[in-house]
Design an enzyme around this catalytic site. Sequence first.
Site, PDB file in Angstrom:
ATOM      1  N   GLU A 184      -4.605   3.244 -10.626  1.00 48.88           N
ATOM      2  CA  GLU A 184      -3.854   1.708 -10.886  1.00 48.88           C
ATOM      3  C   GLU A 184      -3.438   1.410 -12.285  1.00 48.88           C
ATOM      4  O   GLU A 184      -2.293   0.709 -12.270  1.00 48.88           O
ATOM      5  CB  GLU A 184      -4.980   0.984 -10.265  1.00 48.88           C
ATOM      6  CG  GLU A 184      -5.180   0.761  -8.685  1.00 48.88           C
ATOM      7  CD  GLU A 184      -3.968   0.798  -7.876  1.00 48.88           C
ATOM      8  OE1 GLU A 184      -2.868   0.369  -8.546  1.00 48.88           O
ATOM      9  OE2 GLU A 184      -3.953   1.348  -6.805  1.00 48.88           O
TER      10      GLU A 184
ATOM     11  N   MET B 161       1.017  -1.303  -0.107  1.00 49.61           N
ATOM     12  CA  MET B 161      -0.007   0.064   0.087  1.00 49.61           C
ATOM     13  C   MET B 161       0.796   1.337   0.010  1.00 49.61           C
ATOM     14  O   MET B 161       1.754   1.500   0.831  1.00 49.61           O
ATOM     15  CB  MET B 161      -1.043  -0.143   1.221  1.00 49.61           C
ATOM     16  CG  MET B 161      -1.737   1.301   1.236  1.00 49.61           C
ATOM     17  SD  MET B 161      -3.002   1.211   0.211  1.00 49.61           S
ATOM     18  CE  MET B 161      -3.258   3.171   0.122  1.00 49.61           C
TER      19      MET B 161
ATOM     20  N   HIS C 241       3.470   5.599  -7.227  1.00 47.82           N
ATOM     21  CA  HIS C 241       2.212   6.011  -6.971  1.00 47.82           C
ATOM     22  C   HIS C 241       2.044   7.532  -6.096  1.00 47.82           C
ATOM     23  O   HIS C 241       1.371   8.164  -6.105  1.00 47.82           O
ATOM     24  CB  HIS C 241       1.222   5.098  -5.852  1.00 47.82           C
ATOM     25  CG  HIS C 241       0.319   4.026  -6.616  1.00 47.82           C
ATOM     26  ND1 HIS C 241      -0.596   4.306  -7.334  1.00 47.82           N
ATOM     27  CD2 HIS C 241       0.329   2.777  -5.948  1.00 47.82           C
ATOM     28  CE1 HIS C 241      -1.242   3.362  -7.738  1.00 47.82           C
ATOM     29  NE2 HIS C 241      -0.765   2.364  -6.791  1.00 47.82           N
TER      30      HIS C 241
ATOM     31  N   GLU D 280       4.363   0.876  -5.940  1.00 46.31           N
ATOM     32  CA  GLU D 280       4.149   1.607  -4.791  1.00 46.31           C
ATOM     33  C   GLU D 280       4.859   2.904  -4.693  1.00 46.31           C
ATOM     34  O   GLU D 280       4.271   4.072  -4.288  1.00 46.31           O
ATOM     35  CB  GLU D 280       4.196   1.051  -3.276  1.00 46.31           C
ATOM     36  CG  GLU D 280       3.514  -0.515  -3.389  1.00 46.31           C
ATOM     37  CD  GLU D 280       2.050  -0.493  -3.532  1.00 46.31           C
ATOM     38  OE1 GLU D 280       1.494   0.612  -3.728  1.00 46.31           O
ATOM     39  OE2 GLU D 280       1.749  -1.605  -4.126  1.00 46.31           O
TER      40      GLU D 280
HETATM   41 ZN   LIG Z   1      -1.561   0.327  -6.951  1.00 47.49          ZN
END
Ligand SMILES: [Zn+2]
Length: 847
Positions: free
Chosen positions: A313, A256, A294, A291
């Site tokens: 995503e 995450m 992101h 990650e």
């Molecule tokens: Zn992701």
Amino acid sequence: MRDAAPQTIYLADYTPFGFDVDEVHLTFDLAPSATHVRARIRFSPKPDATDRTFFLHGEDLTLLSARIDGETVKPKITPEGLTCDVPSIPFTWESHVQIDPAANTALEGLYQSGGMFCTQCEAQGFRKITYYPDRPDVMSTFTVRINGPHPVLLSNGNLVSSGDGWAEWHDPWRKPAYLFALVAGDLIAHRDTFTTMEGRKVDLALYVRPGDEGKCAFGMQALKDSMKWDEEVYGRAYDLEVFNIVAVDDFNMGAMENKGLNIFNASAVLASPETSTDMNFERIEAIIAHEYFHNWTGNRITCRDWFQLCLKEGLTVYRDSQFTSDMRSAPVKRINDVIDLRGRQFPEDQGPLAHPVRPESFQEINNFYTATVYEKGAEVIGMLRTLVGPAAYKRALDMYFDRHDGQACTIEDWLQVFEDATGRDLSQFKRWYSQAGTPHLSVSEDYKNATYTLTFTQHTPPSAASPDPQPLVIPVAVGLLDADGNEVMDTQILELTEAKQSFAFAGHSAKPTASILRNFSAPVVLEFAADHAALLAHDTDPFNRWESGRALALASLLASITKGTAPDADYLQGIATVLRDDSLDPAYRALMLGLPGQSELAAALHRKGDTPDPQATYEAVEAMKEALAQTLKDDLPGLYADNQVTAPYAPDAAQSGMRALGNAALSLLTRLDGGDTAQAQYGSATNMTQQLAALANLIRAGRGDAALADFEAQWKDDRLVMDKWFALQVSEAKPDDAADTAKALTRHRDFNWKNPNRFRATLGALAQHHAGFHAADGSGYALLADWLIKLDPVNPQTTARMCSAFQTWRRYDQIRQSLMAKELDRIASTPNLSRDTTEMITRIRNA
Ligand SMILES: [Zn+2]
């Protein structure tokens, strides 16, 4: 408690929140069963708001007090949250709640894992921590004070100050609550630094449990490589003083991207040669990159609402695939991505769970973290880049970052920057985001008067999600070869926009051989009677060369299953020729030896109107492997010996390619020597790739018992290696034994079913064992259903995800269908079934 009738939420109903959140202050007093959370939040009514309802999400919270501007208030509380009368001018909201992390087995919100505290807030976990507008379009700065006896206390952003038993963190970047994170525990830091292209020094740390500190170096290097790559390729630098990663044993997902504090499933970050396979290393590198990336595509620019999940995503999966292609081999990465797409996304897109890349409704958003949103979402971005070209793609991305930094955006915003950067009209292309289903592309050819013509017909089968599909914009990469395999037309991008469309190529004195859909330029099912033997021998496009071998294997296997024919001799000879070509990358040759998966074969049979028989499919694949072993019997010992790495272990592309080819040869050799070579390899293995491959072959050869016992004795204290031990026994079991093997393993003392990794290693491996799961007596279905019913009250998210094992149930014969329907009904009738699982089972059962 949950409502009896789950509510459906629609994209069309979106309304903005009526208030801005100017700043958030949180104070945590950590205690396993009674953590206290005090929130002080500054709200400002939006002048232009149409809806000023003050609703804060909150679930499983005990509200001890609430105040507005210092005055006690009595909000109206429901199971979903609270409403309260508030002033029409800016005000300060203060709340004090108590929560129970020790009882939180769903692993959403604040929970405990092996004695540490950690969080998972995406998508809607923050509402289990405190009352808050828990929606991605509400962004704010966060200041977090943590009080607890743990040596390590972490949250997002930069450390402001700390002392004995407390720490205070401040994140200067406005973010939605789903990116909030907190970690507290007895952890060891593996530290490093990175200097950004702007010259700022960033302190990096990877926090792990004591004992795991030897498994951090690779992940740290992958992080630094990712930071550098994003600067060089996308011009994006990191933006805080620290970047922390924490490894957690109990985690529903892979990892995450919380701002400045990524939390990882331990399996997605811890690595060492002795305990991790080459595939583990590659996956870890990709997830760390994903990650990290992101930070810009997800955190700095986030999603307006959860329907836009593919905005972050799809783009970030696309970016991490570019990274892996640059770090390793681009053709090998592309082939692996397509194998994965066909293995997971195609079945989803062709069954009752089909949904557009941007869904238009849901009951439980956790059920939409799917292969369609992620992998098809990434394919859509790849097509966009193919259509506009790399230079225009870069211009559009620069515009996206300039225009939308700090905002919560939509797919419309994303496509608008491409329209503005290129002048293109993307309204038809946008159908890729709104239309479910895998398009079929059938192609016919014609040759006369030195002109070669290709005619394409596109057709997307209608589904409940998209009953009336329209033609899509499909970029089709095409090259032409002559009879000697020379390229007579370099790759061109044909742009299909109509249901039926022809393209003519003049000036060909002989009929050329067409290589269509090079590099898999669109996520479609291609129907074309190509000259696969010629393309397997000569295609200059590495993807299509591999694809031709795959197509020949598929055709041969389907003929074996439906007509009982022997494996295709042309295919076997073609593969043998490729394998003997030392100029080809070993990793690529290893992929050439792979065969279509059994569920992929079942899908192909279903497309042709046949009913797949899982046992017959299994036997056809076994016969093909046997035929490959016989065809290559003189080559295999040399192929095996030539691909043994003598240098010290490195998880790089070159070495792992050699090990992949050596182990592909080993699996065929085992059919010839009964496992003698595998036994020797098991005895001498110094890394997990070699040890695990040897063990798998010994099990297949029916002589795995001693090695399994030895492996368990060696690794019983390493939970990640033991996950492999559990999974391998199920995946390598004979079809009739798979369910019994899984059942026996659920009785093993180390089967901790509440740990998602262990549950997936055992029951997930059964769900993926095609012939074993579909065993004729229904034992596979019954065992999985038993465990899903047991897991649901503990962890709805992992339960719901695994229900997809049943999604293709309508493909099979009447007996299997009724056995599966019985299990689906049994799950559905379980009292107090979660919203997550109810939604999945209902959608699947209604197929
Ligand atoms: Zn992701």
